[in-house]
Design a protein around this motif. Structure first.
Motif, PDB file in Angstrom:
ATOM      1  N   UNK A  74      -1.773   7.922  10.540  1.00 41.68           N
ATOM      2  CA  UNK A  74      -2.788   7.061   9.906  1.00 41.68           C
ATOM      3  C   UNK A  74      -2.323   5.613   9.920  1.00 41.68           C
ATOM      4  N   UNK A  75      -3.147   4.741  10.414  1.00 42.79           N
ATOM      5  CA  UNK A  75      -2.854   3.307  10.400  1.00 42.79           C
ATOM      6  C   UNK A  75      -1.772   2.871  11.372  1.00 42.79           C
ATOM      7  N   UNK A  76      -1.344   3.752  12.258  1.00 45.43           N
ATOM      8  CA  UNK A  76      -0.306   3.332  13.203  1.00 45.43           C
ATOM      9  C   UNK A  76      -0.918   2.477  14.305  1.00 45.43           C
ATOM     10  N   UNK A 113       3.729  13.112   3.394  1.00 47.69           N
ATOM     11  CA  UNK A 113       4.227  11.759   3.192  1.00 47.69           C
ATOM     12  C   UNK A 113       5.546  11.532   3.929  1.00 47.69           C
ATOM     13  N   UNK A 169       6.667   6.638  11.099  1.00 44.69           N
ATOM     14  CA  UNK A 169       6.642   5.169  11.074  1.00 44.69           C
ATOM     15  C   UNK A 169       8.007   4.598  11.429  1.00 44.69           C
ATOM     16  N   UNK A 172      -5.727   8.993  -0.160  1.00 46.02           N
ATOM     17  CA  UNK A 172      -4.432   9.249   0.475  1.00 46.02           C
ATOM     18  C   UNK A 172      -4.362   8.659   1.875  1.00 46.02           C
ATOM     19  N   UNK A 198       5.050  11.337   7.734  1.00 44.77           N
ATOM     20  CA  UNK A 198       4.557  10.022   8.156  1.00 44.77           C
ATOM     21  C   UNK A 198       5.613   8.935   8.028  1.00 44.77           C
ATOM     22  N   UNK A 202      -5.831   6.027   2.974  1.00 45.30           N
ATOM     23  CA  UNK A 202      -5.632   4.579   2.843  1.00 45.30           C
ATOM     24  C   UNK A 202      -4.196   4.284   2.419  1.00 45.30           C
ATOM     25  N   UNK A 261      -6.356   8.461  11.354  1.00 40.94           N
ATOM     26  CA  UNK A 261      -7.275   7.599  10.612  1.00 40.94           C
ATOM     27  C   UNK A 261      -6.812   6.142  10.680  1.00 40.94           C
ATOM     28  N   UNK A 262      -7.724   5.228  10.858  1.00 36.55           N
ATOM     29  CA  UNK A 262      -7.447   3.779  10.950  1.00 36.55           C
ATOM     30  C   UNK A 262      -6.454   3.434  12.073  1.00 36.55           C
ATOM     31  N   UNK A 306      -1.571   6.174   3.004  1.00 32.29           N
ATOM     32  CA  UNK A 306      -0.691   6.425   4.148  1.00 32.29           C
ATOM     33  C   UNK A 306      -0.773   5.273   5.140  1.00 32.29           C
ATOM     34  N   UNK A 307      -2.018   4.811   5.388  1.00 32.54           N
ATOM     35  CA  UNK A 307      -2.199   3.754   6.382  1.00 32.54           C
ATOM     36  C   UNK A 307      -1.543   2.454   5.941  1.00 32.54           C
ATOM     37  N   UNK A 313      -3.210  13.195   7.605  1.00 32.82           N
ATOM     38  CA  UNK A 313      -3.075  11.741   7.867  1.00 32.82           C
ATOM     39  C   UNK A 313      -1.988  11.410   8.879  1.00 32.82           C
ATOM     40  N   UNK A 342       8.149   1.443  -7.191  1.00 37.62           N
ATOM     41  CA  UNK A 342       8.283   2.304  -6.013  1.00 37.62           C
ATOM     42  C   UNK A 342       7.103   3.255  -5.887  1.00 37.62           C
ATOM     43  N   UNK A 343       6.756   3.853  -7.005  1.00 35.00           N
ATOM     44  CA  UNK A 343       5.713   4.868  -6.974  1.00 35.00           C
ATOM     45  C   UNK A 343       4.330   4.262  -6.999  1.00 35.00           C
ATOM     46  N   UNK A 385       1.157   2.457   3.852  1.00 34.76           N
ATOM     47  CA  UNK A 385       2.508   2.838   3.438  1.00 34.76           C
ATOM     48  C   UNK A 385       2.707   2.705   1.923  1.00 34.76           C
ATOM     49  N   UNK A 386       1.722   3.086   1.157  1.00 40.52           N
ATOM     50  CA  UNK A 386       1.813   3.102  -0.312  1.00 40.52           C
ATOM     51  C   UNK A 386       2.201   1.744  -0.885  1.00 40.52           C
TER      52      UNK A 386
END
Lengths: 248, 503
Positions: free
Chosen positions: A49-51, A19, A26, B297, A22, B299, A69-70, B301-302, A46, B160-161, B304-305
């Motif tokens: 991922x999504x970048x 985490x 980002x 995870x 990433x 999704x 991914x994505x 990450x992609x 990941x 946040x979480x 950004x939570x």
């Protein structure tokens, strides 16, 4: 973390969990860095991922599953082996892996290109599809496992069979395939009911040669050695494989 | 081959009152009616009638009658009319029988065997007209511990979480994809989601750009086909739902035939025109809870939570154990779809024989997660067979945080549950992509009707809460003391976690 030499921004991934790695990535992409280097990557998943955007990431080490991914646009070069799920549902961009990759490479990818110098695992190119201008392409230098191109609805998989002794061990190739094409050098163990094996045309050969050129450029290997040999193509028999399944 | 399938319905027109206005000819999308020029009358082909009631509703002279056909097979308890018909149909076509909407068998509907409590003397009831009743609830993972400072401020920033979905009523619109329903229906639900303070799930068919303006109230689905899934799609909605299963067809994938993949469907699903849109039951990257965890995870990450991830499963025998795994895989919300859940198309044999009722599933999942001490880590949405506000209240008392509704919303729009969704000829303009028939559904009118339904249910839920002496949905969740079972076995009561009436 520190700014590396030259223009590239370097992140030392040692001790960074997925985490945080990433998050860093980002952040520096948002700051406008276009060349990024990740060092000491040990299984973080990941990555990228999504970048979205036009930039490149060089990775030293072994990134974990679902790299890119994505993803939509970036170029990622992995200087080492890869793991599972690279380019999962990728929209565009390029992933280049110097070694082998694991299973489901390019799952559901809709665009972009994936080059693997060595072998790929099971279900390479599963559910890959193409749409309007985007056509995903996966080039595997060596061989791939069972269910290659399963449920493929578009795009291209090219298996170069480099260093292959005997046949590809892949069975059930193209099961449920209803679009796209698989080119391969060498024989496979078995194919799905939904595909047919054909000889390649002149157009196919030119297309393969273009991809081989890119492959040899990425991996610094000899063009001739890679391009020679007989290629076959597998294409779906129908775009409607399950048309008569139902009673209304 | 001569068909041995007898007509289901008997259609008659009262020739005395019929003005031969030809309204029925226009209204019937199944071509039951045709205008006979020579005789200047309406001819009827009752073999084609699906009993959608559209013609009856729109006949200005009330001249039309539709009744179950009097032609009956000989009475036989084993060989019902349906068994005989189905065999005849399959003998003619040789394929899987398809059907639309939810299970229509008289399988146990436990909701009808549950009774709510009401306060009398010992605890006071609440008057919902005078007193504030809180229907708002938040869906998403809650922290195990919230630190509060001595001045009363929260030191744990839960946002946040784990991002939360805020719903003003404990009802969300379940997944209905573009293709199974048309854009008018999707727009109606998206618009109602905005005005009613809830969410509409666009299903697995991608996101039509015309829905972008409702983005804050959309749940976007990721199914095995990954149709239309890309970075922009994941970013567009308020939450992402990974669809593993569906109540009407557990263990069965989706399949949109190539001829239905038109230019518009192709653009939204991001697949080539005219090819089958196959969405097989297994996600080919999910063969274990660990794999599911990975997709969750990826999704997160992609995106950004920034949004909660929902995992939707069909209610099956071991839902409780599966749900426990899903929580540990990192899902924020679990949607459980009971066996009475509807669909645009499913093999009939699957719809009617696979799965378990939502009441049992939600109760067992809630109990199990409580026992394991992880109930706070996830919210539960119950769907599949929610027909009324009392079903919503009972589902919440059994352990749900909120409910998904779909058929109820479609009925509010005009659907008469004729169960022919899979034909694409929906006479009410709902489950059809035909541009002319789709125009029958006016999103302005339909949104008002669905909004009215939601308002009516909200008022009823408040009444029921007040009667129980409860002033918020939060206090009702898993509050099984408010339920009693009637006509249920001890084992059933035990699984539901409730007591017998009178005890």
């Amino acid at each position: 973390m520190s700014a590396g030499s030259g223009k590239a921004y370097t992140i030392d991934a040692q001790g960074l969990d997925t985490r945080r790695l990433n998050q860093e990535l980002r952040k520096i992409v948002n700051n406008g860095h276009r060349e990024i280097e990740l060092l000491n990557v040990t299984g973080q998943r990941y990555i990228a991922a999504g970048l979205k955007g036009d930039f490149q990431i060089d990775i030293d080490g072994t990134p974990g599953n679902d790299l890119g991914a994505f993803m939509d646009g970036p170029t990622i070069r992995v200087h080492g082996n890869g793991q599972d799920g690279y380019g999962n549902t990728m929209n565009s961009g390029e992933i280049v892996v110097q070694g082998d990759v694991g299973d489901i490479t390019g799952l559901s990818a809709r665009g972009g290109r994936i080059f693997v110098k060595g072998n790929a695992g099971y279900r390479t190119g599963v559910h890959m599809k193409e749409f309007q201008g985007s056509r995903p392409i996966i080039v595997i230098g060596g061989s791939a496992g069972d269910y290659l191109g399963e449920y493929m609805a578009g795009g291209v998989v090219l298996l170069l069979g480099q260093g292959l002794e005997g046949n590809h061990q892949a069975d059930f190739v193209g099961t449920g395939m209803h679009g796209g094409v698989i080119y391969l050098k060498g024989e496979v163990r078995g194919i799905g009911r939904e595909v047919a094996i054909l000889d390649i045309t002149e157009d196919d050969r030119r297309f393969i040669e273009e991809l081989v050129k890119d492959y040899t450029k990425h991996f610094n290997v000899d063009v001739k050695n890679v391009a020679e040999g007989d290629f076959k193509k597998l294409i779906p028999v129908s775009s409607r494989p399950y048309g008569t399944l139902y009673t209304y | 081959m001569k068909s041995y399938v007898l007509p289901d319905f008997n259609v008659t027109i009262d020739r005395e009152t019929c003005t031969v206005c030809r309204g029925c000819v226009i209204q019937c999308t199944f071509n039951v009616y045709s205008f006979n020029k020579e005789k200047n009358r309406i001819d009827i082909d009752m073999n084609k009638c699906v009993d959608c009631q559209r013609c009856i509703t729109f006949c200005p002279e009330d001249s039309i009658t539709v009744t179950p056909t009097p032609i009956q097979y000989r009475q036989n308890a084993s060989w019902s009319r349906e068994n005989i018909r189905n065999i005849a149909k399959q003998a003619e076509a040789g394929g899987i029988l398809l059907t639309g909407m939810g299970c229509d068998k008289p399988n146990f509907t436990y909701f009808d065997r549950l009774l709510l409590n009401a306060s009398q003397v010992t605890n006071p009831s609440i008057d919902p007209i005078r007193e504030p009743m809180e229907l708002r609830t938040y869906l998403g993972s809650k922290p195990s511990l919230v630190n509060i400072s001595s001045t009363g401020e929260s030191l744990t920033d839960i946002s946040l979480e784990s991002p939360q979905l805020q719903v003003e009523i404990p009802i969300l619109f379940s997944a209905m994809s573009f293709g199974s329903v048309n854009l008018n229906v999707q727009e109606t639900l998206a618009r109602t989601a905005v005005t009613s303070g809830t969410y509409f799930n666009v299903g697995e068919g991608g996101l039509n750009p015309k829905l972008n303006k409702y983005a804050d109230h959309l749940v976007l689905q990721v199914a095995s086909g990954r149709f239309g899934v890309h970075k922009g799609y994941l970013d567009a909605g308020a939450a992402v739902e990974i669809k593993i299963g569906q109540g009407a067809k557990p263990g069965i994938g989706g399949h949109l035939p190539g001829e239905k993949v038109t230019e518009e469907i192709s653009a939204t699903r991001m697949i080539p025109q005219g090819t089958d849109a196959l969405s097989p039951a297994p996600h080919h990257d999910i063969y274990s809870i660990e794999d599911l965890s990975q997709l969750i995870s990826a999704i997160k990450e992609a995106t950004d939570y920034s949004k909660p991830v929902i995992v939707k499963i069909a209610a099956v025998h071991n839902s409780a154990a599966i749900a426990s795994g899903i929580v540990r895989a990192g899902a924020d919300i679990i949607a459980i779809d009971g066996m009475r859940g509807a669909t645009g198309a499913a093999p009939q044999v699957i719809r009617d024989n696979v799965g378990i009722p939502i009441e049992m599933a939600i109760a067992s999942v809630d109990s199990r997660l409580n026992q394991e001490g992880i109930r706070n880590k996830v919210s539960l949405i119950a769907g599949g067979g929610i027909r009324s506000s009392s079903d919503v209240v009972k589902a919440i008392a059994l352990g749900a945080d909120a409910c998904y509704i779909a058929t109820a919303a479609l009925i509010a729009m005009g659907c008469t549950v004729c169960q022919k969704c899979y034909t694409g000829k929906c006479p009410w303009g709902i489950a059809t992509m035909d541009p002319m028939i789709s125009r029958r559904l006016n999103p302005d009118i339909a949104a008002k009707r669905v909004e009215n339904l939601i308002r009516g249910w909200s008022l009823e839920i408040k009444e029921m809460l007040g009667g129980m002496g409860i002033n918020s949905v939060e206090s009702l969740r898993g509050n099984r003391h408010q339920l009693r079972g009637v006509g249920l076995t001890e084992r059933e009561l035990e699984i539901l976690g409730i007591r017998m009436v009178g005890s």
